[in-house]
Scaffold this motif. Structure first.
Motif, PDB file in Angstrom:
ATOM      1  N   LYS A 175       0.838  -1.194   0.000  1.00  0.00           N
ATOM      2  CA  LYS A 175       0.000   0.000   0.000  1.00  0.00           C
ATOM      3  C   LYS A 175       0.872   1.242   0.000  1.00  0.00           C
ATOM      4  O   LYS A 175       2.042   1.207   0.387  1.00  0.00           O
ATOM      5  N   ARG A 176       0.264   2.361  -0.408  1.00  0.00           N
ATOM      6  CA  ARG A 176       0.981   3.636  -0.444  1.00  0.00           C
ATOM      7  C   ARG A 176       0.150   4.688   0.279  1.00  0.00           C
ATOM      8  O   ARG A 176      -1.023   4.880  -0.029  1.00  0.00           O
ATOM      9  N   PHE A 177       0.758   5.343   1.270  1.00  0.00           N
ATOM     10  CA  PHE A 177       0.084   6.371   2.058  1.00  0.00           C
ATOM     11  C   PHE A 177       0.776   7.713   1.843  1.00  0.00           C
ATOM     12  O   PHE A 177       2.004   7.776   1.721  1.00  0.00           O
ATOM     13  N   ASN A 227       4.859  -2.549   6.249  1.00  0.00           N
ATOM     14  CA  ASN A 227       4.894  -2.857   4.820  1.00  0.00           C
ATOM     15  C   ASN A 227       4.095  -1.852   3.988  1.00  0.00           C
ATOM     16  O   ASN A 227       3.475  -2.193   2.989  1.00  0.00           O
ATOM     17  N   VAL A 228       4.102  -0.586   4.437  1.00  0.00           N
ATOM     18  CA  VAL A 228       3.409   0.477   3.707  1.00  0.00           C
ATOM     19  C   VAL A 228       4.423   1.504   3.235  1.00  0.00           C
ATOM     20  O   VAL A 228       5.249   1.979   4.011  1.00  0.00           O
ATOM     21  N   ARG A 255      -4.363   5.793   0.909  1.00  0.00           N
ATOM     22  CA  ARG A 255      -4.924   6.551   2.018  1.00  0.00           C
ATOM     23  C   ARG A 255      -4.094   7.808   2.257  1.00  0.00           C
ATOM     24  O   ARG A 255      -2.878   7.819   2.042  1.00  0.00           O
ATOM     25  N   ILE A 256      -4.769   8.854   2.714  1.00  0.00           N
ATOM     26  CA  ILE A 256      -4.107  10.107   3.080  1.00  0.00           C
ATOM     27  C   ILE A 256      -4.291  10.307   4.577  1.00  0.00           C
ATOM     28  O   ILE A 256      -5.416  10.310   5.081  1.00  0.00           O
ATOM     29  N   ASP A 280     -10.651   8.481  -5.107  1.00  0.00           N
ATOM     30  CA  ASP A 280     -10.699   7.089  -4.657  1.00  0.00           C
ATOM     31  C   ASP A 280      -9.832   6.819  -3.435  1.00  0.00           C
ATOM     32  O   ASP A 280      -9.829   5.706  -2.911  1.00  0.00           O
ATOM     33  N   SER A 281      -9.080   7.804  -2.994  1.00  0.00           N
ATOM     34  CA  SER A 281      -8.219   7.612  -1.823  1.00  0.00           C
ATOM     35  C   SER A 281      -9.020   7.848  -0.540  1.00  0.00           C
ATOM     36  O   SER A 281      -9.823   8.768  -0.469  1.00  0.00           O
TER      37      SER A 281
END
Length: 714
Positions: free
Chosen positions: A598-600, A621-622, A651-652, A676-677
């Motif tokens: 995932k990417r935050f 693991n982000v 996600r923000i 979509d975030s």
């Protein structure tokens, strides 16, 4: 005399009697009356229970429920309004019954036009006022006792865990095997000390308010006191590019008697504020002794050429929790306790403080101290010499060169600048990558290029990674040393691949920085000259010279990278254009992870809070990127080098208080850019479900953020 307005509840079932009583009430001198009339015993009981009136005139005859029953029920229900019973005939038994039931007096209606009625009204109102004062005094005393108990309990409850936090952190820092997490431990230590400082300020103010602050007076050598202050604050002034001056206009006593710790606390606070709010010009401290008869007063004025204080705020500037919010940026705000504590401490030391200020011109704080009898104290001219206040010479061999230090945190710039000057280097400063690039270009155009650059990685406007990319794309080969608190595995290699010549970890080690600069400056110093001072090579410096090649001008630069870089192209692109707080390589705690799932995006203006959040997420693991303001986030999201927006972030994490935007309002703009975030708002206060729904925010997290919270949103 000003007439006092009193609220009267008149309970009377005969309208004629109501009108007569109202007329007679208006004849009572020194009072004005607002009369509320009711002819119902039931309604009277409801109104009496509310305790909203100053006095009640209650008729004895009220139909089925007489006034005596209303009186008893009202008193039993907690009514504290003085009640005078009215009746149409004299009856001593009724009089006694009314007084026994709680009435303050008993008046026959035929006496309403006499002084007897006037006296009864005045007595009842005076009794009410005395009772109110007594209750307020009891309430205030109870509140003060509760506050003292709370502060004592708070002190214990906060100091106990802080003792453990600071003690164990220092213990961990002392162990050699923890070198790889030294920067993280220092972040804990520094923030713990900051929290302890805030706690001490609150407790100081509480002690002052309770008159429980004790001073420990001692003889102070005034010349040493002034010199030490200058040595401490001059570095901060230099960092801002302003001068700090000290002038004395009269001979001064060699010694004064005061509490040295508290007096130092006052002057550090005032001088620090003067420097903080001054961008151009100078901060000047004038000192003189004024003698009148047997009174000796020592005066200090601290004058700056800063932003000044609006006139309407001058009266409240010394009150606790007051901030010049309209003209002070969020980064310059504090708890609002410093000046209040200074004022109270000076009062305790038989001193005073005043302020004169003009907006956009500057401020002057005038401090006076009553020194008492100086007949046995030598008074001599004081010749202040700034050279005596400079830092001691470095023990390492002196080196020459012109260095640019780039860091957005003032304390870090101060520290690194002080260390570099002790090496013999000339120092200039920049607060972000954009300003650094401008200064580097200007220096080259003027023929006075920098010999080396020390650059922080995480900065607003333009971070270190994008700044080095810009410099190298312009074929500027000046050696650049990355100064970073991110010491995870792979960071050194990543930064050198981006174009940095070397990497120095925060907190900066003096000897490590010295060796890095020597290598980058191409200076030949034999190992025997520094071997005794630098006990061991660190991996950070290590074989740095092997990764460098010489240019014609003698500078050392990183060799050109090939396509076979160990860090893939996509990772490079992300780090060049983003503001990653940490390497997107897995840390030692999750090396088994096959890939980042995932990417935050973290939007948080506090450097430490952003970095620790990124570290925790990285261990989960982000992959993370950081923006320290709304503007930086928009710049990041609208960059043409970013991936497709639909795939950009899962996600923000959005702080509610950003320096340039309110997080809730800014979430709407983010929603348009990233529909979509998911958006998680981070706040120090609870946020209602209604607010989250109104701004279409998925959820909220309450600070401080921990690993369990982050796990719950992945």
């Amino acid at each position: 005399m000003t007439e006092s307005i009193k609220r009267v509840l008149l309970v009377e079932d005969d309208e004629d009697d109501y009108l007569l009583t109202s007329d007679y009430l208006q004849q009572v001198s020194n009072y004005q009356f607002e009369i509320q009339w009711t002819d119902s015993a039931v309604e009277a009981l409801v109104l009496l229970k509310q305790n909203k009136h100053d006095i009640c005139l209650l008729d004895f005859q009220l139909g089925s429920l007489n006034g005596l029953k209303v009186l008893k029920q009202a008193i039993n229900a907690g009514c504290t309004i003085p009640i005078i019973m009215l009746t149409g005939q004299s009856d001593s038994q009724l009089d006694n019954n009314a007084l026994d039931a709680g009435a303050v007096d008993y008046v026959i209606k035929s006496e309403l036009n006499t002084t007897r009625f006037h006296r009864a009204i005045r007595y009842a109102l005076s009794r009410k006022e005395v009772e109110n004062e007594r209750l307020e005094r009891i309430k205030a005393e109870t509140k003060n006792r509760s506050k003292d108990k709370f502060v004592a309990h708070l002190s214990h409850e906060l100091r106990t865990p802080l003792t453990s936090i600071l003690g164990y952190t220092e213990l961990l820092l002392s162990h050699q095997e923890n070198t790889h997490i030294k920067s993280e431990l220092n972040t804990i230590l520094n923030n713990g000390k900051h929290l302890l400082g805030l706690l001490n300020n609150v407790l100081d103010l509480s002690k002052i308010a309770a008159d429980k602050l004790e001073l420990n007076n001692a003889d102070i050598a005034l010349d040493n006191f002034i010199t030490d202050l200058y040595a401490l604050m001059s570095v901060t002034a230099e960092d801002k590019g302003i001068s700090l001056n000290i002038n004395t206009t009269t001979p001064l006593p060699l010694e004064i008697n005061a509490d040295p710790i508290r007096l130092r606390q006052v002057f550090i606070n005032l001088i620090h504020n003067a420097i903080k709010f001054t961008d151009n010009g100078a901060v000047t401290i004038d000192i003189w002794l004024q003698t009148e008869a047997d009174k000796n007063t020592l005066y200090f004025t601290i004058t700056d050429t800063g932003i000044g204080i609006p006139q309407h705020l001058l009266k409240t500037i010394f009150k606790p929790f007051e901030q010049v919010e309209d003209i002070v940026s969020r980064n310059e705000e504090g708890a609002g306790l410093g000046l209040a504590i200074c004022c109270e401490l000076l009062k305790k030391m038989d001193g005073t403080i005043k302020v004169e200020s003009e907006e956009n011109v500057g401020s002057k704080f005038i401090i006076s101290l009553n020194l008492g009898d100086l007949s046995n104290t030598p008074i001599e001219p004081f010749a202040f010499n700034p050279i005596n206040a400079q830092a001691p010479e470095a023990t390492l061999p002196q080196i020459n060169g012109r260095i640019l230090i780039v860091d957005d945190i003032k304390d870090i710039r101060n520290l690194i600048g002080f260390i570099c000057r002790s090496f013999g280097l000339s120092v200039c400063y920049a607060v972000n990558g954009g300003q650094a690039v401008t200064k580097i270009i200007e220096a080259q155009v003027q023929g006075t290029p920098f010999d080396s650059i020390l650059m922080d990685i995480h900065m607003p406007v333009l971070d270190g990674k994008r700044a080095i990319a810009k410099l190298r794309s312009m074929e500027i080969t000046t050696p650049v040393i990355a100064v970073t608190a991110a010491t995870m595995k792979g960071v050194d290699q990543e930064l050198k691949l981006l174009g940095f010549n070397n990497v120095v970890a925060k907190p900066v080690d003096r000897e490590v920085l010295y060796r890095a600069l020597v290598n980058c400056l191409g200076i030949n110093i034999s190992s025997s000259d520094i071997k005794t001072e630098i006990e061991a090579e660190t991996e950070t410096i290590g074989n740095a010279s092997s990764a460098l090649v010489n240019t014609k001008d003698g500078h050392l630069i990183a060799p050109q990278q090939t396509k076979n870089n160990s860090i893939d192209d996509q990772l490079n692109a992300n780090n060049l254009n983003g503001t990653s707080a940490i390497s997107s390589q897995p840390t030692a705690l999750n090396l088994e992870a096959a890939e980042v799932s995932k990417r935050f995006l973290i939007i948080e203006d506090d450097q430490d809070a952003a970095q620790i959040t990124a570290l925790l997420l990285n261990n989960l693991n982000v992959q993370t990127q950081i923006a320290h303001s709304a503007a930086e986030a928009i710049s990041l999201l609208t960059s043409k080098d970013q991936p497709t927006k639909d795939d950009l972030y899962d996600r923000i994490l959005l702080d509610i208080n950003l320096p340039d935007a309110n997080g809730l309002a800014f979430s709407k703009e983010l929603r348009l850019l990233l529909p979509d975030s998911k958006i998680t708002i981070i706040s120090g206060n609870e946020i209602s479900t209604e607010t989250l729904t109104e701004f279409a925010i998925d959820q909220a997290l309450l600070k401080p953020i921990n690993l369990a919270m982050l796990k719950s949103i992945i």
